[in-house]
Design a protein around this motif. Structure first.
Motif, PDB file in Angstrom:
ATOM      1  N   GLU A  83       0.845  -1.205   0.000  1.00 52.46           N
ATOM      2  CA  GLU A  83       0.000   0.000   0.000  1.00 52.46           C
ATOM      3  C   GLU A  83       0.875   1.249   0.000  1.00 52.46           C
ATOM      4  O   GLU A  83       1.972   1.238   0.537  1.00 52.46           O
ATOM      5  N   VAL A  84       0.335   2.326  -0.582  1.00 54.73           N
ATOM      6  CA  VAL A  84       0.977   3.637  -0.429  1.00 54.73           C
ATOM      7  C   VAL A  84       0.421   4.218   0.868  1.00 54.73           C
ATOM      8  O   VAL A  84      -0.756   4.556   0.942  1.00 54.73           O
ATOM      9  N   THR A 113       5.718   9.135   2.164  1.00 53.97           N
ATOM     10  CA  THR A 113       5.116   7.818   2.374  1.00 53.97           C
ATOM     11  C   THR A 113       5.952   7.059   3.399  1.00 53.97           C
ATOM     12  O   THR A 113       7.138   7.348   3.583  1.00 53.97           O
ATOM     13  N   LEU A 114       5.320   6.091   4.048  1.00 53.60           N
ATOM     14  CA  LEU A 114       6.060   5.250   4.994  1.00 53.60           C
ATOM     15  C   LEU A 114       7.153   4.478   4.248  1.00 53.60           C
ATOM     16  O   LEU A 114       8.243   4.264   4.779  1.00 53.60           O
ATOM     17  N   ILE A 344       4.236   2.129  -5.779  1.00 51.73           N
ATOM     18  CA  ILE A 344       4.696   1.463  -4.553  1.00 51.73           C
ATOM     19  C   ILE A 344       6.194   1.197  -4.635  1.00 51.73           C
ATOM     20  O   ILE A 344       6.965   1.547  -3.746  1.00 51.73           O
ATOM     21  N   ILE A 345       6.624   0.557  -5.741  1.00 54.32           N
ATOM     22  CA  ILE A 345       8.020   0.109  -5.876  1.00 54.32           C
ATOM     23  C   ILE A 345       8.994   1.292  -5.876  1.00 54.32           C
ATOM     24  O   ILE A 345      10.104   1.177  -5.370  1.00 54.32           O
ATOM     25  N   LEU A 515      -5.619  -3.329  -6.871  1.00 54.44           N
ATOM     26  CA  LEU A 515      -4.764  -4.008  -7.845  1.00 54.44           C
ATOM     27  C   LEU A 515      -3.347  -4.133  -7.278  1.00 54.44           C
ATOM     28  O   LEU A 515      -2.740  -5.212  -7.328  1.00 54.44           O
ATOM     29  N   ALA A 516      -2.822  -3.044  -6.706  1.00 50.57           N
ATOM     30  CA  ALA A 516      -1.462  -3.076  -6.151  1.00 50.57           C
ATOM     31  C   ALA A 516      -1.360  -4.128  -5.053  1.00 50.57           C
ATOM     32  O   ALA A 516      -0.387  -4.870  -4.982  1.00 50.57           O
TER      33      ALA A 516
END
Length: 544
Positions: A83-84, A113-114, A344-345, A515-516
Motif C-alpha cells: 500500500e501507499v 510515504t512510509l 509502490i516500488i 490491484l497493487a
C-alpha cells in the motif's frame, strides 16, 4: 489546511497483509520561534491519509523551551508493503492546554510515504509552511525501526538413562518446554516428538522464535518436563528441571550441557535418590530470522523494470477500442497497471531510474520486429525518471511504432535476468529485481518463457504479469506456480515460485489500491525466501 482530531484510532486498510509494526522516532532542528519571551514549546502530530482525508494517528509529548527537540514518544504504525501509506508530520508550538490544533501556533510540516522512510531508514527534510514555503531553517528527522524480535533458537536435545516407565519395555520419552506466564502459571511453548522404546533418546533439532520460548529474555527461567508417552493420553511423568536460554547456550557441539532430570516425589521419598536420568543439550544456537523489512531497512534496493506488450492484437492505439488507446482521462489499462505497481516500488529504489522496455512491435527506420526495445528509443540508456517518466515515454512512443507480433516474453525476462545474475555476486542483500510485464494475451514462446522463468527462479528476481483486455489467460495462470511447480521443457523445476499473475479485468471496478495489493502481496515473501536460501543477511545486520 484544516486539521481534524479523530477520537478513533484508524488502522491502515488491508491488515491481512500486515507484515509488522514500525516505530518512528522524530527530532526537529532549528524550529521557528513563536514565543516572545522564551523559545517555542513544540510537539509533533502524525496524520495518515485515509480515503483522501488526513486523520490524526497520534502526537508526541511537548518539549518545553526547545527549538531542537528529540521527542521520546515514538509513533508506532502497521507497515504494509503493498500500500501507499501517506503520512504527514506537523509540528506545533503549544500555547494552551487545548487538544484543538488551531489553538496552537503552526511550526511547519512534512509529508511523505512510509515506504520512503523505511527504504532510507532515516530521513532529514525541510519543514514547509501551509503555502509550501520553507518554515525558516526548520528541519525534521524521522528514523524507522522494525518492532519485532526476529531471533530464533535452535535446540538439539538428547537423554541418557531415563527412568523405565513401561512394565514390558522401555520408556517412550518426549519433552515439553514451558515459560512462566503473567499469571504465574507455566505456559506450554513446545513439545518434541516421541522417541519409542528407549531410555537414551535423541530428539530431532527444533527451531522456535526466542520470543515464544522466553519472551526474548535469555536469563528468564524456563521449565523442561520429560514424560513417557501413553497412547491413552495418561502420559507418565519422568522428571523435570529448570534452566535458562543463557545457560543452554553454554552447550557446544564438542561440549554438551548435561542437566539432571528430577522427579520431586521420588526425591522426597528416597534417601539415596540421585535423578531420573540426564537431559543433554547437545547444541543451542540463536540466529536471526530476517524479515522483508529487515532487508529493506538494511538498504536493499528493489530494481524495477517494465515490459510492455505492443503486439497487433492490442488494436490500433488511435482506435478507442484499442487497449493502448489513451482515453480523455489520460489513461488506459496499461497505464493503470504501471501506476498501481510503480508508485509502490519507486519508494524502494534510491535513484528512481527505471528501464522501460517494449516487445512485439516493428521499429523505425527499418521496421524490424523487436522483442526487447527501449520505449524511449535510447538502447544504451533505457531508463525513465520515476513512474511519470515511464508514462511519458510510453505515450511518446505510441505514434512511432507499428504493432506487430508475436508475443514473446523470454527476451525481456532474460534481459532482466542478466542484471540479476550480476547481483548474485553480492555478499549481503543489496539488490532484488522486479519485472512487471503487461500483456493482452497468449504467449507465443511458451517453452522458452518457461525455461527463462525456471532459470530466473535461481536469481534475486520476481516477475509480475498483469493481463489486460478479455483474452484467455490460462497460460499465465500456468506460469504462476501457486498450484503446482513450474517446469522447464527440459524437465528442470523452478527453485521457487517467482511469478505473480493478475488479470486486470478483475479490478476494473475496484479502487486502484486493490490491484497493487493483489499484485504485490507475494513479493515480500519472495524477497525473503531468496536471500534466506542464499544465506545472505541484510547489509547492516546485527549479530543475534
Amino acid at each position: 489546511m484544516a486539521y481534524t482530531v479523530t477520537p478513533m484510532s484508524v488502522g491502515p486498510v488491508g491488515s491481512q497483509y500486515c507484515i509488522c509494526k514500525v516505530e518512528l522516532s522524530v527530532c526537529g532542528q532549528n524550529l521557528l520561534d513563536r514565543d516572545v519571551t522564551s523559545k517555542s514549546d513544540p510537539f509533533c502530530v502524525l496524520f495518515m491519509e485515509v480515503n483522501g482525508k488526513w486523520v490524526e494517528l497520534d502526537r508526541t509529548e511537548t518539549a518545553v523551551n526547545n527549538l531542537n527537540p528529540a521527542f521520546s514518544k515514538k509513533f508506532i504504525i502497521d507497515y504494509h508493503f503493498e500500500e501507499v501509506q501517506k503520512l504527514k508530520f506537523a509540528l506545533f508550538d503549544q500555547d494552551k492546554s487545548s487538544m484543538q490544533l488551531y489553538e496552537h501556533d503552526f511550526l511547519g510540516e512534512f509529508s511523505c510515504t512510509l515506504g520512503m522512510i523505511v527504504s532510507s531508514k532515516k530521513i532529514t527534510r525541510t519543514l514547509l509552511l501551509g503555502n509550501g514555503k520553507p518554515a525558516g531553517k526548520g528541519m525534521i528527522t524521522i528514523a524507522a525501526q522494525e518492532l519485532s524480535d526476529n531471533r530464533v533458537i535452535t535446540l538439539s536435545m538428547a537423554g541418557r538413562k531415563l527412568d523405565k516407565k513401561d512394565l514390558f519395555g522401555k520408556s517412550d520419552p518426549f519433552l515439553e518446554f514451558y515459560k512462566p506466564s503473567d499469571d504465574g502459571k507455566w505456559m506450554l511453548v513446545h513439545r518434541t516428538e516421541v522417541i519409542k522404546y528407549t531410555l537414551d533418546p535423541v530428539w530431532k533439532p527444533f527451531t522456535v522464535p526466542l520470543v515464544s520460548l522466553c519472551d526474548g529474555d535469555v536469563e528468564k527461567l524456563i521449565k523442561v518436563m520429560c514424560y513417557d508417552y501413553d497412547s491413552d493420553g495418561g502420559h507418565d511423568f519422568i522428571g523435570e528441571f529448570q534452566t535458562s536460554v543463557a545457560r543452554m547456550c553454554e552447550a557446544q557441539d564438542a561440549f554438551p550441557l548435561e542437566l539432571e532430570c528430577i522427579n520431586p516425589k521420588k526425591q522426597k521419598k528416597k534417601k539415596n535418590y540421585k535423578n531420573s536420568g540426564i537431559i543433554i543439550v547437545k547444541s543451542c544456537k540463536i540466529t536471526r530470522d530476517f524479515s522483508f523489512l529487515d532487508y529493506i531497512l538494511g538498504g536493499c534496493q528493489l530494481m524495477f523494470t517494465v515490459g510492455i506488450d505492443f503486439t497487433a492484437s492490442n488494436g490500433n492505439p488511435r482506435d478507442p477500442s484499442s487497449l493502448h488507446y489513451i482515453n480523455p482521462m489520460g489513461t488506459n489499462e496499461y497505464l493503470s497497471a504501471i501506476w498501481a505497481v510503480g508508485q509502490i516500488i519507486q519508494d524502494y529504489d534510491s535513484d528512481k531510474m527505471f528501464p522501460a522496455l517494449g516487445f512485439g512491435a516493428q521499429l523505425p527506420p527499418d521496421w524490424k520486429v523487436s522483442h526487447e526495445f527501449a520505449i524511449n528509443f535510447n538502447p544504451t540508456n533505457p531508463f525513465c525518471s520515476g513512474v511519470e517518466g515511464i508514462v511519458q515515454a510510453y505515450s511518446a512512443c505510441l505514434p512511432h511504432i507499428r504493432f506487430y507480433g508475436p508475443t514473446n516474453f523470454s527476451p525481456i525476462i532474460n534481459h532482466v535476468a542478466r542484471f540479476a545474475a550480476q547481483a548474485t555476486q553480492q555478499e549481503a542483500a543489496s539488490q532484488y529485481f522486479i519485472l512487471l510485464i503487461i500483456t493482452d494475451g497468449v504467449i507465443s514462446d511458451m517453452d522458452e518463457t518457461r525455461h527463462a522463468v525456471v532459470q530466473a527462479s535461481k536469481l534475486p528476481m520476481s516477475i509480475i504479469i498483469v493481463g489486460v483486455g478479455n483474452a484467455d489467460f490460462a497460460a499465465m495462470e500456468f506460469l504462476d506456480g501457486d498450484s503446482r511447480v513450474l517446469r522447464s521443457y527440459t524437465g528442470e523445476e523452478a527453485v521457487r515460485d517467482i511469478v505473480q499473475f493478475v488479470p486486470f479485468r478483475d479490478f476494473r471496478n475496484a479502487p486502484k489500491e486493490t490491484l497493487a495489493k493483489a499484485v504485490l502481496a507475494e513479493l515480500p515473501q519472495q524477497v525473503v525466501q531468496y536471500f534466506k536460501h542464499q544465506n545472505l543477511p541484510p547489509i547492516n545486520s546485527e549479530p543475534a
